[in-house]
Design a protein around this motif. Structure first.
Motif, PDB file in Angstrom:
ATOM      1  N   SER A  95      12.267 -33.839  12.072  1.00  0.00           N
ATOM      2  CA  SER A  95      11.666 -32.988  11.061  1.00  0.00           C
ATOM      3  C   SER A  95      12.734 -32.024  10.564  1.00  0.00           C
ATOM      4  O   SER A  95      13.382 -31.351  11.370  1.00  0.00           O
ATOM      5  N   TRP A  96      12.926 -31.982   9.252  1.00  0.00           N
ATOM      6  CA  TRP A  96      13.700 -30.881   8.685  1.00  0.00           C
ATOM      7  C   TRP A  96      12.723 -29.730   8.509  1.00  0.00           C
ATOM      8  O   TRP A  96      11.947 -29.691   7.567  1.00  0.00           O
ATOM      9  N   SER A  97      12.763 -28.797   9.421  1.00  0.00           N
ATOM     10  CA  SER A  97      11.774 -27.724   9.438  1.00  0.00           C
ATOM     11  C   SER A  97      12.175 -26.528   8.595  1.00  0.00           C
ATOM     12  O   SER A  97      11.329 -25.687   8.266  1.00  0.00           O
ATOM     13  N   PHE A  98      13.451 -26.441   8.234  1.00  0.00           N
ATOM     14  CA  PHE A  98      13.938 -25.321   7.424  1.00  0.00           C
ATOM     15  C   PHE A  98      15.161 -25.809   6.669  1.00  0.00           C
ATOM     16  O   PHE A  98      16.256 -25.901   7.215  1.00  0.00           O
ATOM     17  N   SER A  99      14.961 -26.162   5.409  1.00  0.00           N
ATOM     18  CA  SER A  99      16.037 -26.758   4.624  1.00  0.00           C
ATOM     19  C   SER A  99      15.958 -26.281   3.179  1.00  0.00           C
ATOM     20  O   SER A  99      14.866 -26.158   2.614  1.00  0.00           O
ATOM     21  N   ALA A 100      17.130 -26.033   2.589  1.00  0.00           N
ATOM     22  CA  ALA A 100      17.200 -25.684   1.174  1.00  0.00           C
ATOM     23  C   ALA A 100      18.058 -26.688   0.418  1.00  0.00           C
ATOM     24  O   ALA A 100      18.686 -26.359  -0.585  1.00  0.00           O
ATOM     25  N   GLN A 101      18.084 -27.933   0.907  1.00  0.00           N
ATOM     26  CA  GLN A 101      18.832 -28.977   0.223  1.00  0.00           C
ATOM     27  C   GLN A 101      18.236 -29.228  -1.162  1.00  0.00           C
ATOM     28  O   GLN A 101      17.022 -29.095  -1.378  1.00  0.00           O
ATOM     29  N   LYS A 102      19.080 -29.632  -2.094  1.00  0.00           N
ATOM     30  CA  LYS A 102      18.658 -29.798  -3.482  1.00  0.00           C
ATOM     31  C   LYS A 102      17.466 -30.732  -3.619  1.00  0.00           C
ATOM     32  O   LYS A 102      16.520 -30.455  -4.360  1.00  0.00           O
ATOM     33  N   ASP A 103      17.489 -31.853  -2.900  1.00  0.00           N
ATOM     34  CA  ASP A 103      16.411 -32.835  -3.015  1.00  0.00           C
ATOM     35  C   ASP A 103      15.503 -32.858  -1.788  1.00  0.00           C
ATOM     36  O   ASP A 103      14.680 -33.760  -1.648  1.00  0.00           O
ATOM     37  N   ALA A 104      15.661 -31.882  -0.906  1.00  0.00           N
ATOM     38  CA  ALA A 104      14.839 -31.845   0.309  1.00  0.00           C
ATOM     39  C   ALA A 104      14.731 -30.408   0.798  1.00  0.00           C
ATOM     40  O   ALA A 104      15.307 -30.018   1.809  1.00  0.00           O
ATOM     41  N   SER A 105      13.980 -29.618   0.045  1.00  0.00           N
ATOM     42  CA  SER A 105      13.802 -28.210   0.394  1.00  0.00           C
ATOM     43  C   SER A 105      12.384 -27.982   0.902  1.00  0.00           C
ATOM     44  O   SER A 105      11.412 -28.418   0.277  1.00  0.00           O
ATOM     45  N   THR A 106      12.268 -27.315   2.030  1.00  0.00           N
ATOM     46  CA  THR A 106      10.954 -27.042   2.602  1.00  0.00           C
ATOM     47  C   THR A 106      10.160 -26.083   1.697  1.00  0.00           C
ATOM     48  O   THR A 106      10.725 -25.230   1.018  1.00  0.00           O
ATOM     49  N   ILE A 107       8.840 -26.248   1.702  1.00  0.00           N
ATOM     50  CA  ILE A 107       7.945 -25.490   0.823  1.00  0.00           C
ATOM     51  C   ILE A 107       7.222 -24.409   1.614  1.00  0.00           C
ATOM     52  O   ILE A 107       6.698 -24.660   2.701  1.00  0.00           O
ATOM     53  N   ARG A 155      14.685 -23.268  -1.349  1.00  0.00           N
ATOM     54  CA  ARG A 155      15.805 -23.207  -2.290  1.00  0.00           C
ATOM     55  C   ARG A 155      15.501 -22.237  -3.439  1.00  0.00           C
ATOM     56  O   ARG A 155      16.375 -21.463  -3.847  1.00  0.00           O
ATOM     57  N   GLU A 156      14.276 -22.262  -3.934  1.00  0.00           N
ATOM     58  CA  GLU A 156      13.884 -21.345  -5.004  1.00  0.00           C
ATOM     59  C   GLU A 156      13.892 -19.897  -4.516  1.00  0.00           C
ATOM     60  O   GLU A 156      14.340 -18.985  -5.231  1.00  0.00           O
ATOM     61  N   LEU A 157      13.414 -19.681  -3.304  1.00  0.00           N
ATOM     62  CA  LEU A 157      13.421 -18.332  -2.744  1.00  0.00           C
ATOM     63  C   LEU A 157      14.842 -17.815  -2.584  1.00  0.00           C
ATOM     64  O   LEU A 157      15.138 -16.650  -2.877  1.00  0.00           O
ATOM     65  N   TRP A 158      15.716 -18.685  -2.120  1.00  0.00           N
ATOM     66  CA  TRP A 158      17.115 -18.298  -1.916  1.00  0.00           C
ATOM     67  C   TRP A 158      17.774 -17.926  -3.248  1.00  0.00           C
ATOM     68  O   TRP A 158      18.547 -16.967  -3.328  1.00  0.00           O
ATOM     69  N   LYS A 159      17.445 -18.642  -4.303  1.00  0.00           N
ATOM     70  CA  LYS A 159      18.060 -18.391  -5.600  1.00  0.00           C
ATOM     71  C   LYS A 159      17.453 -17.178  -6.311  1.00  0.00           C
ATOM     72  O   LYS A 159      18.170 -16.423  -6.989  1.00  0.00           O
ATOM     73  N   ASN A 160      16.138 -16.989  -6.142  1.00  0.00           N
ATOM     74  CA  ASN A 160      15.445 -16.007  -6.972  1.00  0.00           C
ATOM     75  C   ASN A 160      14.912 -14.780  -6.233  1.00  0.00           C
ATOM     76  O   ASN A 160      14.438 -13.836  -6.883  1.00  0.00           O
ATOM     77  N   HIS A 161      14.978 -14.799  -4.915  1.00  0.00           N
ATOM     78  CA  HIS A 161      14.442 -13.672  -4.143  1.00  0.00           C
ATOM     79  C   HIS A 161      15.425 -13.277  -3.038  1.00  0.00           C
ATOM     80  O   HIS A 161      15.096 -13.296  -1.850  1.00  0.00           O
ATOM     81  N   GLN A 162      16.618 -12.885  -3.472  1.00  0.00           N
ATOM     82  CA  GLN A 162      17.632 -12.508  -2.494  1.00  0.00           C
ATOM     83  C   GLN A 162      17.284 -11.221  -1.742  1.00  0.00           C
ATOM     84  O   GLN A 162      17.922 -10.904  -0.744  1.00  0.00           O
ATOM     85  N   PHE A 185      16.906 -12.089   1.755  1.00  0.00           N
ATOM     86  CA  PHE A 185      18.027 -12.622   2.519  1.00  0.00           C
ATOM     87  C   PHE A 185      19.260 -11.711   2.547  1.00  0.00           C
ATOM     88  O   PHE A 185      19.911 -11.580   3.578  1.00  0.00           O
ATOM     89  N   GLY A 186      19.637 -11.166   1.393  1.00  0.00           N
ATOM     90  CA  GLY A 186      20.796 -10.299   1.339  1.00  0.00           C
ATOM     91  C   GLY A 186      22.124 -11.017   1.338  1.00  0.00           C
ATOM     92  O   GLY A 186      23.129 -10.471   1.809  1.00  0.00           O
ATOM     93  N   HIS A 187      22.159 -12.259   0.825  1.00  0.00           N
ATOM     94  CA  HIS A 187      23.411 -13.017   0.753  1.00  0.00           C
ATOM     95  C   HIS A 187      23.575 -13.641  -0.629  1.00  0.00           C
ATOM     96  O   HIS A 187      23.626 -14.865  -0.773  1.00  0.00           O
ATOM     97  N   PHE A 208      22.904 -21.650   0.711  1.00  0.00           N
ATOM     98  CA  PHE A 208      22.121 -21.513   1.938  1.00  0.00           C
ATOM     99  C   PHE A 208      22.877 -22.193   3.076  1.00  0.00           C
ATOM    100  O   PHE A 208      23.312 -23.334   2.938  1.00  0.00           O
ATOM    101  N   PRO A 209      23.058 -21.539   4.223  1.00  0.00           N
ATOM    102  CA  PRO A 209      24.063 -21.990   5.193  1.00  0.00           C
ATOM    103  C   PRO A 209      23.669 -23.094   6.159  1.00  0.00           C
ATOM    104  O   PRO A 209      24.550 -23.764   6.710  1.00  0.00           O
ATOM    105  N   VAL A 210      22.379 -23.314   6.435  1.00  0.00           N
ATOM    106  CA  VAL A 210      22.004 -24.202   7.538  1.00  0.00           C
ATOM    107  C   VAL A 210      20.824 -25.099   7.193  1.00  0.00           C
ATOM    108  O   VAL A 210      20.077 -24.840   6.249  1.00  0.00           O
ATOM    109  N   ILE A 211      20.693 -26.149   7.984  1.00  0.00           N
ATOM    110  CA  ILE A 211      19.468 -26.929   8.084  1.00  0.00           C
ATOM    111  C   ILE A 211      19.021 -26.830   9.540  1.00  0.00           C
ATOM    112  O   ILE A 211      19.834 -27.018  10.458  1.00  0.00           O
ATOM    113  N   ILE A 212      17.760 -26.535   9.742  1.00  0.00           N
ATOM    114  CA  ILE A 212      17.199 -26.490  11.100  1.00  0.00           C
ATOM    115  C   ILE A 212      16.214 -27.637  11.237  1.00  0.00           C
ATOM    116  O   ILE A 212      15.310 -27.800  10.406  1.00  0.00           O
ATOM    117  N   SER A 213      16.411 -28.443  12.261  1.00  0.00           N
ATOM    118  CA  SER A 213      15.534 -29.610  12.430  1.00  0.00           C
ATOM    119  C   SER A 213      15.111 -29.763  13.875  1.00  0.00           C
ATOM    120  O   SER A 213      15.708 -29.190  14.798  1.00  0.00           O
TER     121      SER A 213
END
Length: 215
Positions: free
Chosen positions: A36-48, A60-67, A70-72, A77-82
């Motif tokens: 399971s990709w439980s936390f991913s911001a990949q372009k074609d596989a971002s968790t909802i 991915r949308e949160l990372w781009k539009n709601h910094q 995150f503060g970065h 986005f640095p990681v995938i957690i699975s």
């Protein structure tokens, strides 16, 4: 703000079946899932996101539009957690470092790490190889001496194993792991036990790239 929860992404695999679904309670997952990709911001596989006020938005949308969350800014986005639960051994593989990855058209290399949530008695992983140099490596390969080439590392419940880019490695059945990796999906398959798919074909290897990236 409350904790944000995300819908995991099922990842089909030849070495998966129902263990991810059964162990983690992901009743929505079909059969044939290895991780399971439980936390991913990949372009074609971002968790909802499942939590208000961001329900329905991708990570991915949160990372781009709601910094503000995150503060970065101006970073990827640095990681995938699975979560990984193999019911057969994974292929033996290697990931490139960032320099090698760019050579093959990828933006990032991949370091990763495994935390062993559960391991059976006598469980192990593939970790490294016995070749002294490239000539010795090809001697093992050309003579089909894979069992003599690869090294194994015993693992136990609660272990943490770091897998730097360039290390020959493979997770094996008998363990369930929490995996954190750099935010890329680049993998070069080194050996797959001559395993065949349902059509009788062995899976593609990437020996040239894998050997080029070996440390």
């Amino acid at each position: 703000m409350s904790i944000l929860f995300f819908d995991p992404i099922p990842r089909p695999a030849i070495w998966g079946h129902t263990l991810v679904r059964d162990y983690f309670g992901y009743k929505q997952f079909p059969e044939g899932i290895g991780q399971s990709w439980s936390f991913s911001a990949q372009k074609d596989a971002s968790t909802i996101c499942l939590t208000e006020p961001f329900k329905g938005m991708t990570l991915r949308e949160l990372w781009k539009n709601h910094q503000e969350l995150f503060g970065h800014p101006n970073e990827e986005f640095p990681v995938i957690i699975s979560l990984v639960a193999p019911e057969d051994d994974l292929s033996i593989q290697v990931h490139p470092d960032s320099q090698a990855a760019k050579k093959y058209g990828y933006a990032l290399g991949k370091n990763e790490a495994w935390y062993f949530i559960k391991s059976e008695d006598n469980a192990s992983i593939v970790y490294g190889h016995n070749a002294k140099d490239e000539k010795d490596l090809y001697n093992y390969i050309n003579n089909d001496k894979w069992d003599e080439l690869i090294k194994h590392l015993s693992v136990h419940t609660g272990d943490f194993v770091y897998l730097p880019a360039g290390i020959l490695h493979a997770l094996k059945k008998g363990s369930i792991v929490y995996e954190i990796q750099q935010s890329t999906d680049v993998t070069f398959r080194f050996y797959d036990y001559h395993r065949k798919d349902k059509y009788g074909n062995e899976r593609e290897l990437h020996l040239t790239q894998a050997i080029d990236c070996l440390s």
